[in-house]
Design a protein around this motif. Structure first.
Motif, PDB file in Angstrom:
ATOM      1  N   MET A 104      -6.650   1.291  -1.943  1.00  0.00           N
ATOM      2  CA  MET A 104      -5.393   1.971  -2.568  1.00  0.00           C
ATOM      3  C   MET A 104      -4.950   0.855  -3.218  1.00  0.00           C
ATOM      4  O   MET A 104      -4.107   1.528  -4.306  1.00  0.00           O
ATOM      5  N   LEU A 105      -4.811  -0.206  -2.776  1.00  0.00           N
ATOM      6  CA  LEU A 105      -3.979  -1.143  -3.768  1.00  0.00           C
ATOM      7  C   LEU A 105      -4.892  -1.419  -5.098  1.00  0.00           C
ATOM      8  O   LEU A 105      -4.179  -1.247  -5.977  1.00  0.00           O
ATOM      9  N   ALA A 106      -5.880  -1.578  -4.925  1.00  0.00           N
ATOM     10  CA  ALA A 106      -6.901  -1.973  -6.135  1.00  0.00           C
ATOM     11  C   ALA A 106      -6.901  -0.472  -6.899  1.00  0.00           C
ATOM     12  O   ALA A 106      -6.770  -0.786  -8.140  1.00  0.00           O
ATOM     13  N   LEU A 107      -6.831   0.599  -6.633  1.00  0.00           N
ATOM     14  CA  LEU A 107      -6.917   1.738  -7.430  1.00  0.00           C
ATOM     15  C   LEU A 107      -5.485   1.845  -7.943  1.00  0.00           C
ATOM     16  O   LEU A 107      -5.269   2.363  -9.171  1.00  0.00           O
ATOM     17  N   GLY A 108      -4.500   1.841  -7.190  1.00  0.00           N
ATOM     18  CA  GLY A 108      -3.176   1.964  -7.544  1.00  0.00           C
ATOM     19  C   GLY A 108      -2.779   1.141  -8.777  1.00  0.00           C
ATOM     20  O   GLY A 108      -2.361   1.185  -9.952  1.00  0.00           O
ATOM     21  N   LEU A 109      -2.987  -0.214  -8.740  1.00  0.00           N
ATOM     22  CA  LEU A 109      -2.876  -1.228  -9.734  1.00  0.00           C
ATOM     23  C   LEU A 109      -3.651  -1.047 -10.839  1.00  0.00           C
ATOM     24  O   LEU A 109      -3.267  -1.295 -12.039  1.00  0.00           O
ATOM     25  N   ALA A 110      -4.925  -0.514 -10.691  1.00  0.00           N
ATOM     26  CA  ALA A 110      -5.664  -0.103 -11.808  1.00  0.00           C
ATOM     27  C   ALA A 110      -5.166   1.083 -12.508  1.00  0.00           C
ATOM     28  O   ALA A 110      -5.194   0.965 -13.839  1.00  0.00           O
ATOM     29  N   ARG A 111      -4.637   1.930 -12.036  1.00  0.00           N
ATOM     30  CA  ARG A 111      -3.978   3.061 -12.862  1.00  0.00           C
ATOM     31  C   ARG A 111      -2.827   2.619 -13.434  1.00  0.00           C
ATOM     32  O   ARG A 111      -2.788   3.110 -14.467  1.00  0.00           O
ATOM     33  N   LEU A 112      -2.135   1.645 -12.807  1.00  0.00           N
ATOM     34  CA  LEU A 112      -0.897   1.068 -13.757  1.00  0.00           C
ATOM     35  C   LEU A 112      -1.369   0.243 -15.048  1.00  0.00           C
ATOM     36  O   LEU A 112      -0.784   0.626 -16.013  1.00  0.00           O
ATOM     37  N   SER A 113      -2.617  -0.206 -15.106  1.00  0.00           N
ATOM     38  CA  SER A 113      -3.136  -0.911 -16.226  1.00  0.00           C
ATOM     39  C   SER A 113      -3.560   0.210 -17.128  1.00  0.00           C
ATOM     40  O   SER A 113      -3.337   0.357 -18.261  1.00  0.00           O
ATOM     41  N   ALA A 114      -4.061   1.277 -16.666  1.00  0.00           N
ATOM     42  CA  ALA A 114      -4.809   2.240 -17.578  1.00  0.00           C
ATOM     43  C   ALA A 114      -3.751   3.054 -18.065  1.00  0.00           C
ATOM     44  O   ALA A 114      -4.007   3.375 -19.313  1.00  0.00           O
ATOM     45  N   PRO A 133       0.738  -1.224   0.156  1.00  0.00           N
ATOM     46  CA  PRO A 133       0.147  -0.102  -0.001  1.00  0.00           C
ATOM     47  C   PRO A 133       0.779   1.248   0.155  1.00  0.00           C
ATOM     48  O   PRO A 133       0.323   2.242  -0.687  1.00  0.00           O
ATOM     49  N   LYS A 134       1.870   1.322   0.805  1.00  0.00           N
ATOM     50  CA  LYS A 134       2.548   2.531   0.882  1.00  0.00           C
ATOM     51  C   LYS A 134       3.172   2.813  -0.567  1.00  0.00           C
ATOM     52  O   LYS A 134       3.417   4.166  -0.748  1.00  0.00           O
ATOM     53  N   LEU A 135       3.509   1.892  -1.615  1.00  0.00           N
ATOM     54  CA  LEU A 135       3.783   2.495  -2.946  1.00  0.00           C
ATOM     55  C   LEU A 135       2.481   3.018  -3.658  1.00  0.00           C
ATOM     56  O   LEU A 135       2.483   3.859  -4.270  1.00  0.00           O
ATOM     57  N   THR A 136       1.329   2.157  -3.437  1.00  0.00           N
ATOM     58  CA  THR A 136       0.160   2.543  -4.213  1.00  0.00           C
ATOM     59  C   THR A 136      -0.422   4.117  -3.780  1.00  0.00           C
ATOM     60  O   THR A 136      -1.095   4.719  -4.543  1.00  0.00           O
ATOM     61  N   TYR A 137      -0.147   4.494  -2.490  1.00  0.00           N
ATOM     62  CA  TYR A 137      -0.404   5.938  -2.000  1.00  0.00           C
ATOM     63  C   TYR A 137      -0.006   6.754  -3.058  1.00  0.00           C
ATOM     64  O   TYR A 137      -0.921   7.584  -3.548  1.00  0.00           O
ATOM     65  N   GLY A 138       1.407   6.592  -3.434  1.00  0.00           N
ATOM     66  CA  GLY A 138       1.752   7.677  -4.342  1.00  0.00           C
ATOM     67  C   GLY A 138       1.313   7.458  -5.724  1.00  0.00           C
ATOM     68  O   GLY A 138       1.099   8.475  -6.358  1.00  0.00           O
ATOM     69  N   ILE A 139       1.162   6.261  -6.260  1.00  0.00           N
ATOM     70  CA  ILE A 139       0.455   6.064  -7.520  1.00  0.00           C
ATOM     71  C   ILE A 139      -0.682   6.758  -7.623  1.00  0.00           C
ATOM     72  O   ILE A 139      -1.227   7.384  -8.610  1.00  0.00           O
ATOM     73  N   VAL A 140      -1.600   6.430  -6.677  1.00  0.00           N
ATOM     74  CA  VAL A 140      -3.194   6.884  -6.627  1.00  0.00           C
ATOM     75  C   VAL A 140      -3.109   8.520  -6.634  1.00  0.00           C
ATOM     76  O   VAL A 140      -3.904   8.860  -7.368  1.00  0.00           O
TER      77      VAL A 140
END
Length: 433
Positions: free
Chosen positions: A395-405, A334-341
């Motif tokens: 935040m995990l799901a949101l961040g990973l979805a942004r990576l895909s998008a 999650p601490k990675l995906t905070y920044g990604i989101v």
């Protein structure tokens, strides 16, 4: 006891890295290393490395990004990518050099502090960037030792855009079996594969695996019931066969276990060292440990790995796995995906956040009402505000979805034998402030 700061250079040319062998009369003579040396007081790491390479090899170099860090005993070795600019090779502290290929890495005997950096070198030499595929479903899992504290969110692909929602847990709480069954239902409903990103350690430190001669798959299979039923409290009793430990209160408790194992790089993988995460096997005693969740997940994982469920990157490249498997498990943080989101653009930096504070969660939720890559259900936004477990899963799901998008790279370092990889780390640039 103060540490000794040493720097090394990964000088790469044509998919090969220059390594040097320590000459007789030096510590660990005959072993190979990244050339470099100690950082002097008041000297920057980059300046020290350029000076050491000039003194040891007669070469002028340009120092780039940090590649990896090895910590064994008092030695902290930071290895940087470097480019040869000029000079003729001459040896002063070494008796041989070799241009190393990725395939040769496991065939050479390296100095202790250099060994932990080898997975990062292998990934750098291969330089095969794996981009995040689009049109897949993402499940984000905030895992815990207690099933009642586990939370799961999903970014489901719909007409080229994601819808992100929370998933109601089963009556008895989440377990690996119910998680995989949920993923199967998602695959059936969408006709697209499903990737589960879970916040547990999926891998072991390279230095540890190389010492015991077992990669992660074989190590997991070798663990007996005692490894999961008992927790070590005395550092003197720590062994790879009984790896999970509880840190006693008071100063120095963590360090005693690190010393007993042989150094920080025996307890933490590169991705944990570079992201500031806690030791792989720590159950409790310091904030932010995931050893308890990891232990429970591993115990169940052994029944499913290889039975219609693939584990990335141990079972192959991401795109190849999705082509032949409907469900892929992978490690996420999650601490990675905070920044990604929350970033305006990617690549981005890690973003510290006090997720336990309701006001910070509310502030983040307030910024997520409109996101270009996903529609977030009101139910999920409410759950994120209510507790930190649903917040992290979302935040995990949101961040990973942004990576895909946005078709972002999956990971910065990928080690398919020992350490694994961390979803989302490819979108994080540690050089950014």
């Amino acid at each position: 006891m103060s540490s000794i700061h040493v720097v090394g250079a990964a000088i790469v040319e044509d998919d090969r890295c220059l390594i040097a062998r320590r000459a007789p009369g030096h510590a660990q003579a005959g072993r190979w290393e990244f050339p470099g040396g100690k950082v002097e007081p008041g000297e920057s790491a980059e300046a020290a490395l350029e000076r050491e390479i000039r003194e040891e090899l007669g070469l002028e170099t340009e120092v780039g990004r940090l590649l990896g860090t090895g910590r064994i005993g008092r030695i902290r070795l930071d290895v940087y990518r470097a480019r040869r600019l000029a000079g003729a090779m001459r040896l002063t502290d070494h008796d041989a050099v070799h241009w190393l290929t990725a395939e040769e890495i496991d065939d050479f005997e390296f100095a202790d502090a250099d060994i932990p950096v080898l997975p990062a070198l292998r990934s750098h030499l291969y330089d095969e960037e794996e981009l995040t595929p689009s049109e897949i479903n993402w499940i984000g899992c905030d895992w815990s030792t207690r099933s009642s504290s586990r939370a799961v969110a999903i970014a489901r692909v719909q007409n080229g855009r994601y819808q992100t929602d929370t998933i109601t847990p089963p009556p008895d709480g989440w377990c690996v079996a119910s998680l995989i069954e949920t993923a199967r239902e998602v695959v059936a409903a969408t006709s697209s594969p499903c990737v589960i990103g879970v916040d547990v350690s999926l891998g072991i430190p390279y230095a540890l695996g190389r010492r015991i001669g077992l990669d992660f798959r074989d190590y997991l299979a070798s663990l007996e019931a005692a490894a999961f039923s008992s927790v070590v409290t005395d550092p003197a009793e720590w062994t790879p066969a009984r790896p999970f430990f509880r840190i006693a209160p008071g100063a120095g408790g963590k360090q005693r276990f690190i010393d007993a194992a042989g150094g920080d790089s025996m307890q933490r993988r590169q991705l944990e060292i570079l992201t500031g995460a806690k030791p792989t096997f720590a159950i409790s005693g310091i904030p932010g440990v995931v050893g308890g969740a990891t232990r429970s997940f591993w115990q169940e994982l052994r029944d499913f790995w290889g039975h219609g469920v693939a584990l990335w990157p141990f079972d192959g490249r991401f795109d190849a796995l999705l082509a032949r498997e409907e469900i892929v498990l992978a490690e996420a943080y999650p601490k990675l995906t905070y920044g990604i989101v929350l970033a305006d653009s990617i690549p981005t930096r890690m973003r510290p956040m006090a997720k336990t504070k309701a006001d910070q969660r509310h502030q983040v939720v307030g910024t997520l009402a409109e996101t270009p890559w996903t529609r977030i259900t009101p139910r999920l936004l409410t759950a994120m505000q209510a507790n930190e477990d649903d917040f992290d899963a979302a935040m995990l799901a949101l961040g990973l979805a942004r990576l895909s998008a946005e078709r972002q790279p999956l990971a910065r370092t990928i080690d398919p034998r020992f350490e694994g990889a961390l979803l989302g780390s490819g979108a994080i640039d540690p050089s950014l402030p």
